[in-house]
Enzyme design. Structure first.
Site, short mmCIF file in Angstrom:
data_model
loop_
_atom_site.label_atom_id
_atom_site.label_comp_id
_atom_site.label_asym_id
_atom_site.label_seq_id
_atom_site.Cartn_x
_atom_site.Cartn_y
_atom_site.Cartn_z
N LYS A 80 0.73 -1.24 0.09
CA LYS A 80 -0.01 0.10 -0.11
C LYS A 80 0.88 1.04 -0.10
O LYS A 80 0.35 2.38 -0.36
CB LYS A 80 -0.94 -0.10 1.19
CG LYS A 80 -0.25 0.25 2.40
CD LYS A 80 -1.51 -0.14 3.72
CE LYS A 80 -0.75 0.19 5.22
NZ LYS A 80 -0.29 1.57 5.39
N ASP A 81 2.05 1.13 0.46
CA ASP A 81 2.99 2.30 0.34
C ASP A 81 3.58 2.78 -0.94
O ASP A 81 4.34 3.83 -1.11
CB ASP A 81 4.20 2.07 1.36
CG ASP A 81 3.62 2.06 2.79
OD1 ASP A 81 2.67 2.75 3.17
OD2 ASP A 81 4.47 1.61 3.79
N ARG A 132 -7.39 9.18 4.53
CA ARG A 132 -8.53 8.06 4.32
C ARG A 132 -9.06 7.61 5.49
O ARG A 132 -10.51 7.78 5.41
CB ARG A 132 -7.82 6.99 3.64
CG ARG A 132 -8.78 5.83 3.27
CD ARG A 132 -8.14 4.45 3.09
NE ARG A 132 -7.03 4.16 3.70
CZ ARG A 132 -7.12 3.35 4.99
NH1 ARG A 132 -8.29 2.93 5.18
NH2 ARG A 132 -6.24 3.23 5.58
N ARG A 133 -8.53 7.37 6.44
CA ARG A 133 -8.91 6.82 7.77
C ARG A 133 -9.80 8.15 8.40
O ARG A 133 -10.96 7.89 8.83
CB ARG A 133 -7.87 6.49 8.86
CG ARG A 133 -7.42 5.12 8.51
CD ARG A 133 -6.25 4.78 9.26
NE ARG A 133 -5.57 3.48 8.78
CZ ARG A 133 -4.39 3.05 9.08
NH1 ARG A 133 -3.45 3.85 9.55
NH2 ARG A 133 -3.76 2.10 8.72
N ARG A 150 2.60 9.95 13.78
CA ARG A 150 3.54 9.47 13.00
C ARG A 150 4.20 8.48 13.76
O ARG A 150 4.30 8.46 15.09
CB ARG A 150 4.42 10.40 12.28
CG ARG A 150 3.86 11.33 11.34
CD ARG A 150 3.47 10.60 9.91
NE ARG A 150 4.84 9.98 9.66
CZ ARG A 150 5.79 10.48 8.75
NH1 ARG A 150 5.81 11.90 8.64
NH2 ARG A 150 6.91 9.84 8.59
N ARG A 156 3.71 4.63 17.72
CA ARG A 156 2.33 4.81 17.73
C ARG A 156 1.38 4.39 19.05
O ARG A 156 0.86 5.10 19.56
CB ARG A 156 1.68 4.35 16.68
CG ARG A 156 2.29 5.44 15.35
CD ARG A 156 1.24 4.99 14.18
NE ARG A 156 1.99 3.95 13.55
CZ ARG A 156 1.62 3.27 12.54
NH1 ARG A 156 0.18 3.44 12.28
NH2 ARG A 156 2.02 2.17 11.87
N CYS A 246 -0.57 7.70 -1.95
CA CYS A 246 -1.13 6.84 -0.83
C CYS A 246 -1.59 7.88 0.36
O CYS A 246 -2.17 7.61 1.10
CB CYS A 246 -0.15 5.92 0.01
SG CYS A 246 1.38 7.03 0.47
#
Length: 530
Positions: A80-81, A132-133, A150, A156, A246
């Protein structure tokens, strides 16, 4: 192959897990490999949101440069990156199987409100660096505040532990791969077809090599998951056609069912603050599917419905209402039925041997709890659909089984797998279809209590809306007692039991992926009017 393959990887715990996963897979086919850790732009700049970083590929560029100059032979990426186009001279030789693509939301236990969607307290602070989230979560919980988050996965989680946030969101695959103990938090999983459509190719690893390294390419076909490649090919092509990196507020997820039908969910917005458009499409083939998805978002060249009728009254905070009003679609919302209770007292002895209470509708939940039942501890709750889940959560009840499908027969089979042999109470309506009960084993004890009755309204007024959404078989009966469909009107049935009424009438209908307002919004957005 006698040479030792040098695998380039970022240095985070997750990146190293991914690289070692590929190294171990190569070892199984007798290929030696070693790791080389490479820092990327994304690792060095930690104070900016991902969408503020210049260009694309800020987690991959340095690895690709070393591939091209021969310093490494192979790079392992979280798929996805990756930018949608490989640099000239490089190719994705193989993709892994797909880990669970769901998102998880981790919540500090004193910031949990089980009556809310996703269980974060009102006005809670959620950490995420993903547009997106944020876009999707803001659509269902507009009260929440969002702050940049980040760092690698352990970093995180530590920031949440330090109470910098009330909750954070991350991909489930990352936490599972690192086997992180999350027991100190309240954890809620968000299915990839529910409130949070994942990033294209989320949960998949990409193995990138030089295009001219034919020997290594052939070897890596032993690691390549062709079925996964076919499905994420749709997702990645959607991303490519939108020309998005992304950081674009875009989610796309494609899966294939047992009959070979492809199901694709897509969500897209302009930025993290805009209410997203959601689309659900099915196809017999992946050929042309991405193009069809993207064309549905081209509102300059297609016509959405002007008016939608729904056989249910919508609140001003309704997801379906917001999705339609965004495009100035007029809403005609009115129920064609009314319900009345059939009993006014429930003896508490009935619950003594009950393991489960299963609700097939929000009406069942409402009338059941109006009886003020004295429930012993340990009883589990099952529901059909997320709307019923939300109704139960508002009463502070934990939901142990949620039927996500529009097909009640499928839900019944799933529920039977976990509830067979136990005692199940069904609070239901008079003349209920009893769809869930049909798949339960003979040794399962079923207790049915009729707690309300559905009455059809008379002389129901006709609607001239472009799209008619029916939310129950009873509403279908009430409407078509007096009315017929107008030419070019299209019909949506919230679930298969409602759809069967149309099948009996010989009327074509559209079925959403899920029997809730998000599912309805997805199919209505995909309807073209003539």
């Amino acid at each position: 192959m006698e040479r030792t393959i040098t695998i380039g990887t970022r240095g985070s715990d997750l990146a190293l897990w991914q690289a070692n996963f590929v190294k171990a897979a190569l070892a199984k086919i007798n290929i030696n490999a070693q790791l080389k850790v490479i820092k990327t732009q994304g690792d060095n700049i930690l104070n900016l949101r991902l969408d503020k970083l210049e260009g694309k590929g800020f987690f991959t560029k340095e690895l690709e440069e070393q591939l091209l100059d021969g310093s490494i032979d192979l790079a392992v990426h979280s798929h996805k990156d990756l930018p949608t186009k490989n640099p000239e001279g490089l190719v994705i030789a193989a993709v892994s199987g797909r880990e669970n693509p769901s998102e998880i939301i981790l919540i500090l236990k004193d910031c949990v409100d089980a009556s809310k969607k996703l269980s974060v307290k009102h006005n809670g602070i959620v950490g995420t660096s993903s547009n997106r989230r944020q876009s999707q979560l803001h659509a269902i919980r507009p009260d929440l505040e969002f702050e940049n988050l980040r760092g690698n996965v352990p970093t995180r989680i530590q920031k949440l532990r330090d109470e910098d946030y009330d909750a954070i969101i991350m991909a489930k695959a990352g936490a599972e791969r690192l086997k992180i103990d999350l027991s100190e938090f309240y954890v809620e999983e968000i299915e990839p077809t529910a409130e949070m459509v994942p990033s294209p190719a989320q949960g998949v690893l990409a193995i990138q090599i030089r295009e001219n390294d034919k020997e290594l390419f052939d070897i890596l076909q032993n690691l390549n998951d062709k079925e996964v490649a076919e499905k994420i090919g749709v997702e990645r092509k959607v991303l490519n056609l939108f020309d998005g990196g992304c950081h674009m507020p875009l989610g796309c997820f494609c899966e294939k069912d047992e009959e070979g039908i492809f199901h694709a969910w897509t969500t897209k917005s302009i930025d993290q603050d805009e209410f997203p458009d959601r689309l659900y499409l099915t196809s017999n083939t992946t050929e042309g599917l991405a193009e069809k998805i993207v064309s549905k978002f081209d509102l300059a060249n297609r016509k959405l419905p002007k008016t939608v009728f729904i056989s249910r009254e919508l609140s001003e905070h309704s997801y379906f209402r917001k999705a339609l009003e965004k495009h100035k679609i007029k809403i005609e919302d009115r129920s064609l039925i009314r319900t009345v209770p059939t009993i006014h007292k429930l003896d508490s002895y009935i619950f003594k041997q009950v393991d489960w209470i299963f609700f097939s509708s929000k009406n069942g939940i409402e009338y059941f709890f109006e009886l003020n039942p004295l429930l012993p501890k340990g009883i589990k709750f099952g529901v059909v659909g997320r709307g019923s889940e939300e109704a139960l959560k508002q009463r502070g009840k934990k939901v142990d089984f949620i039927g996500e499908s529009s097909d009640t027969e499928e839900i019944s089979k799933e529920f039977a797998q976990i509830a067979n042999g136990q005692t199940i109470l069904f609070p239901l309506a008079k003349d209920s279809l009893r769809s869930i009960q049909k798949e339960l084993a003979k040794d399962t004890k079923i207790i049915e209590v009729v707690i309300y009755e559905t009455i059809l309204e008379e002389n129901v007024a006709q609607t001239y809306a472009d799209v008619l959404v029916f939310t129950s078989p009873s509403n279908v009966e009430a409407y078509f007692e007096e009315n017929l469909l107008e030419p070019n009107q299209q019909v949506v049935a919230i679930g298969k039991s409602t759809g069967k009424k149309f099948e009996e009438m010989g009327v074509k209908y559209i079925l959403p992926a899920s029997p809730d307002e998000i599912g309805l919004a997805e199919v209505v957005f995909g309807i073209d009017v003539l």
